[in-house]
Design an enzyme around this catalytic site. Structure first.
Site, PDB file in Angstrom:
ATOM      1  N   LYS A   1       0.811  -1.213   0.000  1.00 11.08           N
ATOM      2  CA  LYS A   1       0.000   0.000   0.000  1.00 11.08           C
ATOM      3  C   LYS A   1       0.850   1.271   0.000  1.00 11.08           C
ATOM      4  O   LYS A   1       0.460   2.276  -0.607  1.00 11.08           O
ATOM      5  CB  LYS A   1      -0.956   0.014   1.193  1.00 11.08           C
ATOM      6  N   THR A   2       2.015   1.245   0.659  1.00 13.63           N
ATOM      7  CA  THR A   2       2.859   2.439   0.666  1.00 13.63           C
ATOM      8  C   THR A   2       3.360   2.747  -0.741  1.00 13.63           C
ATOM      9  O   THR A   2       3.411   3.899  -1.168  1.00 13.63           O
ATOM     10  CB  THR A   2       4.049   2.253   1.627  1.00 13.63           C
TER      11      THR A   2
ATOM     12  N   ASP B   1      -3.821   7.368   4.536  1.00 15.29           N
ATOM     13  CA  ASP B   1      -3.303   6.036   4.840  1.00 15.29           C
ATOM     14  C   ASP B   1      -3.973   5.500   6.106  1.00 15.29           C
ATOM     15  O   ASP B   1      -4.418   6.282   6.956  1.00 15.29           O
ATOM     16  CB  ASP B   1      -1.787   6.120   5.036  1.00 15.29           C
ATOM     17  N   GLU B   2      -4.053   4.182   6.234  1.00  9.45           N
ATOM     18  CA  GLU B   2      -4.619   3.524   7.424  1.00  9.45           C
ATOM     19  C   GLU B   2      -5.994   4.105   7.773  1.00  9.45           C
ATOM     20  O   GLU B   2      -6.275   4.448   8.930  1.00  9.45           O
ATOM     21  CB  GLU B   2      -3.668   3.669   8.630  1.00  9.45           C
TER      22      GLU B   2
ATOM     23  N   GLN C   1      -7.803  -5.064   9.651  1.00 13.79           N
ATOM     24  CA  GLN C   1      -6.706  -4.727  10.556  1.00 13.79           C
ATOM     25  C   GLN C   1      -7.060  -3.563  11.478  1.00 13.79           C
ATOM     26  O   GLN C   1      -6.169  -2.882  11.993  1.00 13.79           O
ATOM     27  CB  GLN C   1      -5.442  -4.389   9.764  1.00 13.79           C
TER      28      GLN C   1
ATOM     29  N   ARG D   1       1.953 -11.177  10.303  1.00 14.29           N
ATOM     30  CA  ARG D   1       3.292 -10.618  10.524  1.00 14.29           C
ATOM     31  C   ARG D   1       4.370 -11.585  10.037  1.00 14.29           C
ATOM     32  O   ARG D   1       5.521 -11.191   9.851  1.00 14.29           O
ATOM     33  CB  ARG D   1       3.547 -10.342  12.015  1.00 14.29           C
TER      34      ARG D   1
END
Length: 727
Positions: free
Chosen positions: A33-34, A217-218, A248, A605
């Site tokens: 996503k970044t 973002d987020e 998330q 993770r």
């Protein structure tokens, strides 16, 4: 200028090259996503669809903002620092600095950090003559911040009772004090910026026309006020590009509102939802496990992670007989991974509750493995633990001046700095410890200090001859620490750590504590009483094996702290009912779904290898409690797992069946799944069916035991088994 669009997958490319329109990008864990965010910004500028000054990009951490700026610097021939890229607090600070007069602030207004804000709240509470036992300053601070994050001033809130009225009085007085001093706290940055835009139409139109592209973002972590702030900035003709993952969303306790994603779709009539589902982090079995788990949540927008990297290894599941055995097994596996060539820093141990780290830390300490607690303190360095140890040190030796100074006024008991200075002067004149010098004081200072001395003397007398764990439990209970932390917003974690200190005392072996870790020499254990030996052991563990800067060290953290990180190998520990999912969540609306999202974050993770472990027994309040495996284990398909301890699991099935039989039998059958040696605890066979815990709070405390906190508290999250079930 190359944007390397050819390196994007089809979904990433579609997101980057969207025409001017509102869009929601559902970006799964490890889906890049970044890269999509930064490439989108660069693509807009390269194609003349936006100028650097016309872009507003909001992140949740300064680290993320810096990463975006670094990437954009490499992609663009212009200086990206002219763009508005930063956190909500950073961007609001920038806006308020530019328009301080309109915001009613001095040009050089100062920002209060959390500690400074608490000090200001304490002054308000004292000035209003509020009872600090009834209105602890930390609780008042939390109340003020919570109202601000809802976009409410004191005058906007109704007061249905006297307690709320007093809270609002403190809020209003605190606001007046901050305005008078020309300072703002962190929540005030956003609220003041929102109010500025909301009431100033000219300024609002200016920014709405300036920022034609707003990227967030987020997005799943935004709260209600942050979303309202974004809506004010997104005027006619502007486009909002929201990137997030509702699976998330794990920060509800901080005010995050996952419902903002659905509201955004509705409010902005979003016609384009792009799902980034290709994962570049984890192997297929790990992703399939995460997908199967999160599919049990009903309120989600939906996506399915996949990878081109192959299935990889199965998830390893380990059942231990106790939390101590679980920790020893983790150490063995970590050492095995190290021998295979994996660096410690590429291995992470995750836990649901901070208090779980103590047993694992001790096992790592004993094995000489350097570790680092990410986003927190090692167990014996935590403030509440050090406070409790200071009380125990005074019980062992009242002449311990350092311990005396640490807790003589903690919890607060009216012993101010001036009283302590007077006592220090008296002790210096008499060449005596502070404790002994109390008898020479008179007046108010002497009265308060004498009361503290009486408390310590009482603790010494009451604990004389008690076993070490009972001594620790009694001292912690009588010190007032538990009652003090019970008033804090997040005090449950601190109380959990105090409970874990009692467990550490119960598990303590004096033979271990007398080994010098540097020389390997052993001191005669008869030279130290158990309490002194335990305190020496705690001091050693607090000072040993702290990983140095740049040193290869094992990573330990809560699951909440792990979000955004990734590791080659991940251990998720304590997979037990009442612990993960946490018992508190079962009594909260949507609490179980958030716990499942938390487990989803933990699973994703891992890159290559994932371990899931749980213990049949775990210590609580110095007593052994029996546990049922987490329902989340049942929600992972059997074909994805490799159980390392089938015999343990089979025996546990027999134990649980015996337990249900002891209650009259047949409450629910625990049918063993022979292939993996575990039972299906979900009633009716449904993976997400609610499962009652018949063991909860079923045993009374042992005779003479002094529980640290009541049974309905947050840390009483494991369960006892009747005597018919073998340990």
């Amino acid at each position: 200028m190359s944007l390397h669009l050819e390196h994007l997958n089809p979904e990433q490319l579609a997101a980057v090259t969207l025409p001017d329109q509102h869009a929601l990008i559902l970006a799964g864990a490890g889906s890049g996503k970044t890269r999509v965010l930064t490439t989108r910004i660069a693509w807009l500028i390269k194609n003349g669809m936006a100028t650097p000054g016309g872009i507003l990009a909001v992140t949740f951490t300064n680290k993320a903002a810096r990463e975006m700026l670094v990437r954009l610097t490499a992609m663009l021939p212009v200086n990206p620092r002219g763009m508005w890229i930063g956190t909500f607090h950073g961007l609001c600070n920038r806006m308020l600095r530019a328009h301080h007069r309109d915001a009613g602030l001095p040009q050089i207004f100062q920002i209060l950090d959390t500690a400074d804000q608490l000090a200001a709240v304490k002054r308000v509470v004292k000035g209003l003559n509020m009872d600090e036992d009834k209105f602890p300053p930390r609780e008042v601070q939390w109340y003020i911040n919570a109202r601000k994050e809802e976009g409410l001033r004191a005058g906007d809130v109704q007061a249905p009772d006297d307690m709320t009225r007093r809270y609002l009085e403190a809020y209003a007085t605190y606001d007046e004090q901050c305005n008078r001093d020309g300072v703002v706290d962190f929540p005030e940055l956003l609220l003041r910026s929102y109010e500025l835009l909301n009431r100033n139409e000219i300024l609002r139109n200016h920014y709405a026309q300036r920022f034609r592209h707003i990227l967030v973002d987020e997005f799943q972590d935004t709260n209600k006020l942050q979303y309202r702030w974004l809506k004010l900035l997104c005027g006619p003709g502007a486009c909002m590009f929201a990137v997030g993952d509702d699976d998330q969303s794990i920060y509800r306790f901080r005010g995050a509102n996952v419902g903002n994603m659905a509201d955004f779709e509705r409010d902005f009539q979003v016609g384009k939802v792009i799902r980034l589902e290709q994962n570049y982090r984890s192997h297929g079995n790990i992703l399939d496990a995460a997908n199967a788990l999160i599919a049990n949540n009903e309120n989600r927008l939906g996506k399915n992670l996949w990878t081109a990297a192959g299935s990889g290894e199965p998830l390893r599941v380990y059942e231990s007989e106790s939390d101590l055995a679980e920790a020893r097994w983790i150490v063995d596996e970590v050492q095995s991974l190290s021998r295979e060539g994996m660096r410690y820093q590429d291995i992470a141990i995750l836990y649901r509750s901070n208090a779980q780290s103590r047993v694992i830390e001790h096992a790592l300490f004993s094995a000489g493995i350097a570790y680092r607690v990410y986003g927190g303190l090692r167990f014996f360095e935590r403030a509440e633990v050090k406070h409790a140890l200071a009380y125990l040190r005074l019980v062992a030796s009242p002449e311990d001046d350092n311990a005396f100074l640490r807790v003589c006024n903690f919890p607060p008991r009216g012993i101010g700095a001036r009283s302590v200075e007077t006592l220090i002067d008296a002790a210096r004149a008499a060449n005596s410890p502070l404790y002994a010098a109390i008898t020479s004081l008179s007046g108010k200072s002497g009265t308060a200090l004498t009361a503290f001395r009486v408390l310590i003397e009482g603790l010494r007398e009451e604990t004389r001859g008690l076993p070490l764990p009972e001594m620790a439990g009694h001292v912690i209970a009588r010190s007032g620490l538990v009652e003090h932390y019970r008033t804090e917003r997040e005090g449950a974690d601190r109380i959990d750590n105090l409970n874990e200190l009692v467990n550490a005392a119960a598990a303590f072996d004096p033979e271990e504590a007398v080994i010098d870790m540097a020389t390997g020499e052993t001191t005669d254990p008869t030279l130290m009483d158990p309490l002194t030996a335990f305190l020496a052991h705690a001091a050693l563990e607090a000072g040993e094996h702290q990983a140095g800067e740049g040193q290869d060290a094992l990573q330990m953290m809560t699951v909440h702290s792990a979000k955004g990180l990734e590791f080659h190998a991940v251990f998720i520990t304590g997979m037990e009912e009442g612990l993960f999912p946490h018992e508190q969540s079962l009594n909260e609306r949507d609490g179980l779904e958030e716990e499942r999202r938390l487990a989803y974050v933990a699973i994703t993770r891992a890159r290559q290898r994932l371990y899931l472990s749980f213990a049949q027994t775990r210590m609580l309040h110095g007593q052994t409690r029996y546990n049922l495996p987490s329902r989340f284990l049942d929600e992972v398909p059997e074909k994805l797992t490799k159980w390392l301890t089938p015999r343990h699991a089979e025996r546990r099935v027999q134990q649980v069946n015996a337990a249900f039989g002891a209650w009259g039998g047949g409450a629910r059958a625990a049918g063993a799944a022979a292939g993996r040696g575990r039972s299906n605890y979900a009633s009716g066979g449904g993976a997400s069916a609610p499962r009652p815990n018949p063991h909860r709070a079923s045993s009374a405390p042992a005779a003479g035991a002094r529980p640290v906190r009541p049974a309905d508290s947050a840390s009483d999250r494991t369960c006892s088994t009747p005597s018919s079930v073998p340990a």
